[in-house]
Design an enzyme around this catalytic site. Sequence first.
Site, PDB file in Angstrom:
ATOM      1  N   ARG B 129       0.822  -1.225   0.000  1.00 56.15           N
ATOM      2  CA  ARG B 129       0.000   0.000   0.000  1.00 56.15           C
ATOM      3  C   ARG B 129       0.854   1.272   0.000  1.00 56.15           C
ATOM      4  O   ARG B 129       0.424   2.315   0.512  1.00 56.15           O
ATOM      5  CB  ARG B 129      -0.962   0.027   1.187  1.00 56.15           C
ATOM      6  CG  ARG B 129      -1.963  -1.130   1.196  1.00 56.15           C
ATOM      7  CD  ARG B 129      -3.124  -0.881   2.155  1.00 56.15           C
ATOM      8  NE  ARG B 129      -3.949  -2.083   2.245  1.00 56.15           N
ATOM      9  CZ  ARG B 129      -3.798  -3.014   3.176  1.00 56.15           C
ATOM     10  NH1 ARG B 129      -2.884  -2.878   4.108  1.00 56.15           N
ATOM     11  NH2 ARG B 129      -4.576  -4.077   3.182  1.00 56.15           N
ATOM     12  N   LYS B 151       1.648  11.300 -11.084  1.00 56.89           N
ATOM     13  CA  LYS B 151       0.676  10.476 -11.807  1.00 56.89           C
ATOM     14  C   LYS B 151       1.326   9.167 -12.220  1.00 56.89           C
ATOM     15  O   LYS B 151       2.407   9.156 -12.808  1.00 56.89           O
ATOM     16  CB  LYS B 151       0.191  11.201 -13.055  1.00 56.89           C
ATOM     17  CG  LYS B 151      -0.925  12.174 -12.811  1.00 56.89           C
ATOM     18  CD  LYS B 151      -1.555  12.535 -14.150  1.00 56.89           C
ATOM     19  CE  LYS B 151      -2.651  13.550 -14.003  1.00 56.89           C
ATOM     20  NZ  LYS B 151      -3.215  13.896 -15.328  1.00 56.89           N
ATOM     21  N   GLU B 193       5.907  18.022 -25.663  1.00 57.50           N
ATOM     22  CA  GLU B 193       5.473  18.421 -24.317  1.00 57.50           C
ATOM     23  C   GLU B 193       6.119  19.741 -23.907  1.00 57.50           C
ATOM     24  O   GLU B 193       5.538  20.532 -23.169  1.00 57.50           O
ATOM     25  CB  GLU B 193       5.784  17.327 -23.286  1.00 57.50           C
ATOM     26  CG  GLU B 193       5.043  16.012 -23.507  1.00 57.50           C
ATOM     27  CD  GLU B 193       3.595  16.010 -23.007  1.00 57.50           C
ATOM     28  OE1 GLU B 193       3.150  16.974 -22.373  1.00 57.50           O
ATOM     29  OE2 GLU B 193       2.893  15.003 -23.282  1.00 57.50           O
ATOM     30  N   LYS B 235       5.768  22.690 -14.159  1.00 59.64           N
ATOM     31  CA  LYS B 235       4.971  21.554 -13.706  1.00 59.64           C
ATOM     32  C   LYS B 235       4.877  21.533 -12.182  1.00 59.64           C
ATOM     33  O   LYS B 235       3.807  21.265 -11.615  1.00 59.64           O
ATOM     34  CB  LYS B 235       5.582  20.251 -14.217  1.00 59.64           C
ATOM     35  CG  LYS B 235       4.825  19.030 -13.745  1.00 59.64           C
ATOM     36  CD  LYS B 235       4.335  18.167 -14.848  1.00 59.64           C
ATOM     37  CE  LYS B 235       3.423  17.080 -14.346  1.00 59.64           C
ATOM     38  NZ  LYS B 235       3.403  15.914 -15.219  1.00 59.64           N
ATOM     39  N   GLU B 245      -5.504  17.018  -9.608  1.00 59.67           N
ATOM     40  CA  GLU B 245      -6.175  17.393 -10.852  1.00 59.67           C
ATOM     41  C   GLU B 245      -7.640  17.719 -10.635  1.00 59.67           C
ATOM     42  O   GLU B 245      -8.527  17.181 -11.300  1.00 59.67           O
ATOM     43  CB  GLU B 245      -6.001  16.285 -11.902  1.00 59.67           C
ATOM     44  CG  GLU B 245      -6.405  16.782 -13.278  1.00 59.67           C
ATOM     45  CD  GLU B 245      -5.896  15.887 -14.398  1.00 59.67           C
ATOM     46  OE1 GLU B 245      -4.692  15.637 -14.463  1.00 59.67           O
ATOM     47  OE2 GLU B 245      -6.714  15.468 -15.216  1.00 59.67           O
ATOM     48  N   ARG B 249      -4.457  21.784 -12.724  1.00 54.20           N
ATOM     49  CA  ARG B 249      -3.617  20.765 -13.340  1.00 54.20           C
ATOM     50  C   ARG B 249      -4.157  20.301 -14.692  1.00 54.20           C
ATOM     51  O   ARG B 249      -3.400  19.814 -15.525  1.00 54.20           O
ATOM     52  CB  ARG B 249      -3.478  19.573 -12.380  1.00 54.20           C
ATOM     53  CG  ARG B 249      -2.508  18.530 -12.884  1.00 54.20           C
ATOM     54  CD  ARG B 249      -2.098  17.554 -11.785  1.00 54.20           C
ATOM     55  NE  ARG B 249      -1.161  16.584 -12.322  1.00 54.20           N
ATOM     56  CZ  ARG B 249      -0.391  15.796 -11.592  1.00 54.20           C
ATOM     57  NH1 ARG B 249      -0.449  15.871 -10.278  1.00 54.20           N
ATOM     58  NH2 ARG B 249       0.428  14.947 -12.151  1.00 54.20           N
ATOM     59  N   ASN B 253      -3.271  19.029 -19.670  1.00 59.43           N
ATOM     60  CA  ASN B 253      -3.858  18.117 -20.654  1.00 59.43           C
ATOM     61  C   ASN B 253      -4.069  18.786 -22.004  1.00 59.43           C
ATOM     62  O   ASN B 253      -4.663  18.186 -22.903  1.00 59.43           O
ATOM     63  CB  ASN B 253      -5.198  17.579 -20.137  1.00 59.43           C
ATOM     64  CG  ASN B 253      -5.004  16.710 -18.914  1.00 59.43           C
ATOM     65  OD1 ASN B 253      -4.023  15.988 -18.819  1.00 59.43           O
ATOM     66  ND2 ASN B 253      -5.927  16.798 -17.971  1.00 59.43           N
ATOM     67  N   HIS B 256      -4.082  16.815 -25.140  1.00 58.87           N
ATOM     68  CA  HIS B 256      -4.084  15.402 -24.768  1.00 58.87           C
ATOM     69  C   HIS B 256      -5.413  14.689 -25.011  1.00 58.87           C
ATOM     70  O   HIS B 256      -5.435  13.481 -25.181  1.00 58.87           O
ATOM     71  CB  HIS B 256      -3.682  15.240 -23.299  1.00 58.87           C
ATOM     72  CG  HIS B 256      -2.198  15.341 -23.088  1.00 58.87           C
ATOM     73  ND1 HIS B 256      -1.476  16.472 -23.413  1.00 58.87           N
ATOM     74  CD2 HIS B 256      -1.296  14.445 -22.619  1.00 58.87           C
ATOM     75  CE1 HIS B 256      -0.194  16.268 -23.118  1.00 58.87           C
ATOM     76  NE2 HIS B 256      -0.054  15.053 -22.644  1.00 58.87           N
ATOM     77  N   HIS B 260      -4.767  11.513 -26.934  1.00 61.47           N
ATOM     78  CA  HIS B 260      -5.080  10.165 -26.442  1.00 61.47           C
ATOM     79  C   HIS B 260      -5.972   9.415 -27.422  1.00 61.47           C
ATOM     80  O   HIS B 260      -5.799   8.215 -27.627  1.00 61.47           O
ATOM     81  CB  HIS B 260      -5.785  10.243 -25.081  1.00 61.47           C
ATOM     82  CG  HIS B 260      -4.857  10.538 -23.942  1.00 61.47           C
ATOM     83  ND1 HIS B 260      -5.295  11.010 -22.727  1.00 61.47           N
ATOM     84  CD2 HIS B 260      -3.517  10.420 -23.831  1.00 61.47           C
ATOM     85  CE1 HIS B 260      -4.267  11.185 -21.915  1.00 61.47           C
ATOM     86  NE2 HIS B 260      -3.170  10.829 -22.564  1.00 61.47           N
ATOM     87  N   HIS B 273       3.683   9.030 -27.975  1.00 63.08           N
ATOM     88  CA  HIS B 273       2.769   9.899 -27.226  1.00 63.08           C
ATOM     89  C   HIS B 273       2.945  11.366 -27.635  1.00 63.08           C
ATOM     90  O   HIS B 273       1.972  12.070 -27.917  1.00 63.08           O
ATOM     91  CB  HIS B 273       3.019   9.708 -25.727  1.00 63.08           C
ATOM     92  CG  HIS B 273       2.220  10.625 -24.857  1.00 63.08           C
ATOM     93  ND1 HIS B 273       0.847  10.558 -24.765  1.00 63.08           N
ATOM     94  CD2 HIS B 273       2.595  11.662 -24.051  1.00 63.08           C
ATOM     95  CE1 HIS B 273       0.415  11.495 -23.931  1.00 63.08           C
ATOM     96  NE2 HIS B 273       1.459  12.177 -23.489  1.00 63.08           N
TER      97      HIS B 273
END
Lengths: 364, 364
Positions: B129, B151, B193, B235, B245, B249, B253, B256, B260, B273
């Site tokens: 955990r 992330k 990016e 960032k 997010e 944040r 994206n 993106h 995606h 990507h």
Amino acid sequence: VKAVAASARRVVHVAVDESGYDAHIGAGVLAELGTRIMALAPLGPVVIVTNPTVRALYGAAVESSLAGCGIGARIVEIPDGEQYKTLETLELIFDAALSSGADRSSVIVALGGGVVGDLAGFAAASLFRGVRLYMVPTTLLAQVDSSVGGKTGVNRPHGKNLVGAFHQPRGVLADTSTLATLSDREYRAGLAEVVKYGVILDKDLFDLLERESERVLARDEALLVEIVERCIAIKARVVERDEREAGLRRLLNFGHTVGHAIEKVTGYTRFLHGEAVAMGMVAAAKLSEQLGACESGVASRIERLLQALELPATISGDLGRQSLVDAVAFDKKVSGDKVIFVVVERIGHCVQREIDRGLIATAL
Amino acid sequence: VKAVAASARRVVHVAVDESGYDAHIGAGVLAELGTRIMALAPLGPVVIVTNPTVRALYGAAVESSLAGCGIGARIVEIPDGEQYKTLETLELIFDAALSSGADRSSVIVALGGGVVGDLAGFAAASLFRGVRLYMVPTTLLAQVDSSVGGKTGVNRPHGKNLVGAFHQPRGVLADTSTLATLSDREYRAGLAEVVKYGVILDKDLFDLLERESERVLARDEALLVEIVERCIAIKARVVERDEREAGLRRLLNFGHTVGHAIEKVTGYTRFLHGEAVAMGMVAAAKLSEQLGACESGVASRIERLLQALELPATISGDLGRQSLVDAVAFDKKVSGDKVIFVVVERIGHCVQREIDRGLIATAL
């Protein structure tokens, strides 16, 4: 929504995160699920994780409670049993949720016992990096233990719960009337965790169990509400102070280091978790006596209560002492050669000690 | 430990959680890994997650840096490629870590690009955990983006990164000299990016890229240190204000949502990507113009810069508009029929808008 008599209904607030959450305890509170979920205002579908047995008993009631509030639900059935607490079963939940159009606003409801709660909880922790979780525990074990506190996870071949997340639910509905349908064996296994709360933090609860063991075994409804409330309240106070198990929360592992080893050595099939914990608690109490942490007689008092509750208290000789000792080494509470072990000082009061792993061999 | 000239070395502090963490940027900082890990005082073994290509280049240097500090390490090789960002690969990491005796004090080191970082990060978030994570990004994409911010995740058949966790690293070593070994294609994909940071929050960076595109393509070392530092600093400021997010944040994206969808429709194999994000940024800028969010010309300015950096800017006609629109529906930023879409108002300034999914069809 069927009303639950105010007298038979308790609420325990668990003050974690910003807002915390409430655990509702009582006979019949299951009928409130629709109202509870509506308050969370999900846009996406509600995903109910359950197993075939529980679905047959409560699936229709749950769906109708949700439908009565205009909430659409997708039921995901997962196989029943500790051996299915795996990443593969988790994939079933992810894919059912994704296929039914779940989004970040969705709520995952865990309807069932500890296995369902651990899997649904880990799925909720991970899906979209976290969606909301609502717990509807239907076993005594899940009501008094796993539904509160945010521990989720799956097993690995190396041991139990080695992979998971801390993910607090947004609420808990512990309907004590669901306990009537448990088999005797499963019900008693849950009582082991109740005894644990008595030993670690609540002498009055321990005394109550000793005094009323027959009413407890007969599943007296009023007594059940009191017991479940008491256990959840203890757990809530512990988790509030130590959500991530950095200290105090480890007390809840009393009996679990050896209990997990017993489960592992027997392939998670021979004993229920609570049965293994029962044997683990007696072993831990005996070790406490050997360490001089408590006076002699404590272990046999715990043993007698467990026997009165028809739980196993003695580790069967055929388990193999060495394999148990080896299994302890893989427990995730172990750091290096030291084990953080919960010892009992007196009934109602336990402490943590870092002990040599070798000492456990002596106690087994 | 080889010294890194102070002039060529930058540190960006990321103030999340209680203590935060530092990102060290410079040519040669990889040699400091042993010192950095020693500061975390792990008792259990250090688990280094990497792929065969990166291991061949830096495995020996990393092991010797750790060994020089008396730290034992277990290297876990995972296959290279977005198609391996799965729960199955995660199991490889869990089982290698557990078999090598990892415990709660262990540290997982991600040595490689974005795929390695996402997988090692999710493994670190979930093992026991949560164990500690240290990021050693060796691609431009990973250095400027995925290594900072916490992330982590894996893909599902329904889409990318649908399952994961937020798990902040304890530190980042961004060694810019590792960028020299990237293929032209992979290096340029990372530049997409970098352009994104310019568009959303840093007009000066965008201007710099326009002015110095040739030095950028030539991987001028001093310029790389400046660019990586600048991106990590942006960032860090975004993540500090919005770790989970919930708002700000989401600006990251930009490009993106469509990116995606392009990756998904092409099975994650045809485009890197960054290449998909490049095309997605132009599509997003065109949509911004159509919405009247920015004046016309912004999209073509972004397109020109991407072309100067030898990145694809136009979505190839053979991708199929309808399948792209369908893929957008499964993006995890989608709630109901609305998409939270990042629109550009001017270079260096973007905002979020909730728009109808149908509008995206028009822009594609």
